[in-house]
Design a protein around this motif. Structure first.
Motif, mmCIF file in Angstrom:
data_model
loop_
_atom_site.group_PDB
_atom_site.id
_atom_site.type_symbol
_atom_site.label_atom_id
_atom_site.label_comp_id
_atom_site.label_asym_id
_atom_site.label_seq_id
_atom_site.Cartn_x
_atom_site.Cartn_y
_atom_site.Cartn_z
ATOM 1 N N GLU A 40 61.416 62.775 80.928
ATOM 2 C CA GLU A 40 61.487 63.931 81.278
ATOM 3 C C GLU A 40 62.439 64.500 82.601
ATOM 4 O O GLU A 40 62.868 65.575 82.603
ATOM 5 C CB GLU A 40 60.110 64.399 81.870
ATOM 6 C CG GLU A 40 59.078 64.428 80.728
ATOM 7 C CD GLU A 40 57.734 64.993 81.184
ATOM 8 O OE1 GLU A 40 57.390 65.131 82.363
ATOM 9 O OE2 GLU A 40 56.742 64.813 80.326
ATOM 10 N N LEU A 41 62.634 63.288 83.474
ATOM 11 C CA LEU A 41 63.450 63.804 84.616
ATOM 12 C C LEU A 41 64.645 62.835 85.045
ATOM 13 O O LEU A 41 65.187 62.878 86.051
ATOM 14 C CB LEU A 41 62.554 63.733 86.053
ATOM 15 C CG LEU A 41 61.140 64.869 85.711
ATOM 16 C CD1 LEU A 41 60.243 64.544 87.036
ATOM 17 C CD2 LEU A 41 61.756 66.290 85.895
ATOM 18 N N GLU B 97 57.499 58.190 80.799
ATOM 19 C CA GLU B 97 57.433 59.616 80.753
ATOM 20 C C GLU B 97 58.519 60.297 81.506
ATOM 21 O O GLU B 97 59.050 61.113 81.354
ATOM 22 C CB GLU B 97 56.029 60.069 80.696
ATOM 23 C CG GLU B 97 55.210 59.943 79.652
ATOM 24 C CD GLU B 97 55.695 60.871 78.424
ATOM 25 O OE1 GLU B 97 56.419 61.846 78.796
ATOM 26 O OE2 GLU B 97 55.114 60.835 77.359
ATOM 27 N N ILE B 98 58.462 59.905 82.954
ATOM 28 C CA ILE B 98 59.279 60.253 84.008
ATOM 29 C C ILE B 98 60.536 59.912 83.873
ATOM 30 O O ILE B 98 61.697 61.224 83.966
ATOM 31 C CB ILE B 98 58.847 59.711 85.481
ATOM 32 C CG1 ILE B 98 57.237 60.184 85.607
ATOM 33 C CG2 ILE B 98 59.720 60.255 86.434
ATOM 34 C CD1 ILE B 98 57.191 61.647 86.040
ATOM 35 N N LYS B 99 61.077 58.814 83.101
ATOM 36 C CA LYS B 99 61.951 58.476 82.679
ATOM 37 C C LYS B 99 62.735 59.467 81.765
ATOM 38 O O LYS B 99 63.934 60.233 81.739
ATOM 39 C CB LYS B 99 62.522 57.055 82.501
ATOM 40 C CG LYS B 99 63.965 56.786 81.968
ATOM 41 C CD LYS B 99 64.922 56.764 83.190
ATOM 42 C CE LYS B 99 66.258 56.276 82.617
ATOM 43 N NZ LYS B 99 67.256 56.790 83.845
ATOM 44 N N MET C 107 55.019 62.867 92.718
ATOM 45 C CA MET C 107 55.953 62.436 93.312
ATOM 46 C C MET C 107 56.180 62.568 94.421
ATOM 47 O O MET C 107 56.403 64.013 94.970
ATOM 48 C CB MET C 107 57.284 62.600 92.256
ATOM 49 C CG MET C 107 57.049 61.999 91.135
ATOM 50 S SD MET C 107 58.454 62.158 89.760
ATOM 51 C CE MET C 107 59.639 63.126 90.299
ATOM 52 N N ILE D 177 60.884 55.480 88.765
ATOM 53 C CA ILE D 177 60.032 55.416 89.728
ATOM 54 C C ILE D 177 59.136 54.571 90.051
ATOM 55 O O ILE D 177 59.122 53.255 89.376
ATOM 56 C CB ILE D 177 58.958 56.675 89.535
ATOM 57 C CG1 ILE D 177 58.305 56.499 88.329
ATOM 58 C CG2 ILE D 177 59.621 58.067 89.348
ATOM 59 C CD1 ILE D 177 56.770 56.965 88.093
ATOM 60 N N CYS E 293 53.729 58.343 93.398
ATOM 61 C CA CYS E 293 54.776 57.737 92.909
ATOM 62 C C CYS E 293 56.029 58.215 93.920
ATOM 63 O O CYS E 293 55.834 59.232 94.660
ATOM 64 C CB CYS E 293 55.263 58.556 91.634
ATOM 65 S SG CYS E 293 54.117 58.150 90.239
ATOM 66 N N PRO F 238 54.398 66.160 86.893
ATOM 67 C CA PRO F 238 55.303 65.514 85.461
ATOM 68 C C PRO F 238 54.421 64.591 84.989
ATOM 69 O O PRO F 238 53.885 63.668 85.614
ATOM 70 C CB PRO F 238 56.410 65.249 85.962
ATOM 71 C CG PRO F 238 56.461 65.306 87.356
ATOM 72 C CD PRO F 238 55.311 66.191 87.814
ATOM 73 N N GLY F 239 54.599 63.951 83.769
ATOM 74 C CA GLY F 239 53.887 63.055 82.920
ATOM 75 C C GLY F 239 53.792 63.185 81.653
ATOM 76 O O GLY F 239 54.581 64.070 81.162
ATOM 77 N N GLY G 292 52.406 61.835 87.328
ATOM 78 C CA GLY G 292 52.972 61.404 88.631
ATOM 79 C C GLY G 292 53.072 62.554 89.614
ATOM 80 O O GLY G 292 53.534 63.712 89.536
#
Length: 131
Positions: free
Chosen positions: A55-56, A51-53, A11, A60, A85, A34-35, A9
């Protein structure tokens, strides 16, 4: 050679891009978008949202495919799709990374990008200059 398929992503928030520094593994301390890996039967955009949810801790909105990278690391081949994103909701929490930074086109070179991610930087600078 083993092939690993991942999504990343890019972002974007106004004129800035979020970068993360790996906190573990073979590429610890390297900077990346990130991803992560795409699970069996999962669509690329779904994988990126998940993955973003994980990891971070943010939700998104996944936009356009920005770039596709094929890169040979010593022990595997990386096939990476990078999507633009934006954050829909939540506050960024670094769950797997040791650091995160918002970078502008002028500060993109201020971190040590992982080799596969370096291929995106020049194109990203041009993109940010137009935004």
């Amino acid at each position: 050679m083993k092939i690993i398929k991942v999504v990343a992503g890019i972002m974007k928030q106004e004129d800035k891009i979020f970068a993360t520094q790996r906190g573990y593994g073979e590429f610890k301390d390297g900077w990346e978008f990130p991803g992560g890996k795409i699970e069996l039967g999962e669509a690329k955009k779904e994988a990126l949202v998940r993955e973003i949810k994980e990891e971070l801790d943010v939700e998104i909105e996944v936009g356009e495919l920005f770039d596709h990278i094929e890169y040979d690391y010593p022990n595997f081949h990386l096939s990476m799709d990078c999507f633009i994103c934006s954050i829909k909701s939540g506050n960024l929490v670094l769950k797997e990374h040791q650091e995160g930074r918002w970078l502008t086109k002028d500060t993109l070179d201020s971190v040590e990008w992982l080799p596969a991610d370096q291929g995106v930087i020049k194109k990203l600078k041009a993109y940010l200059a137009q935004s």
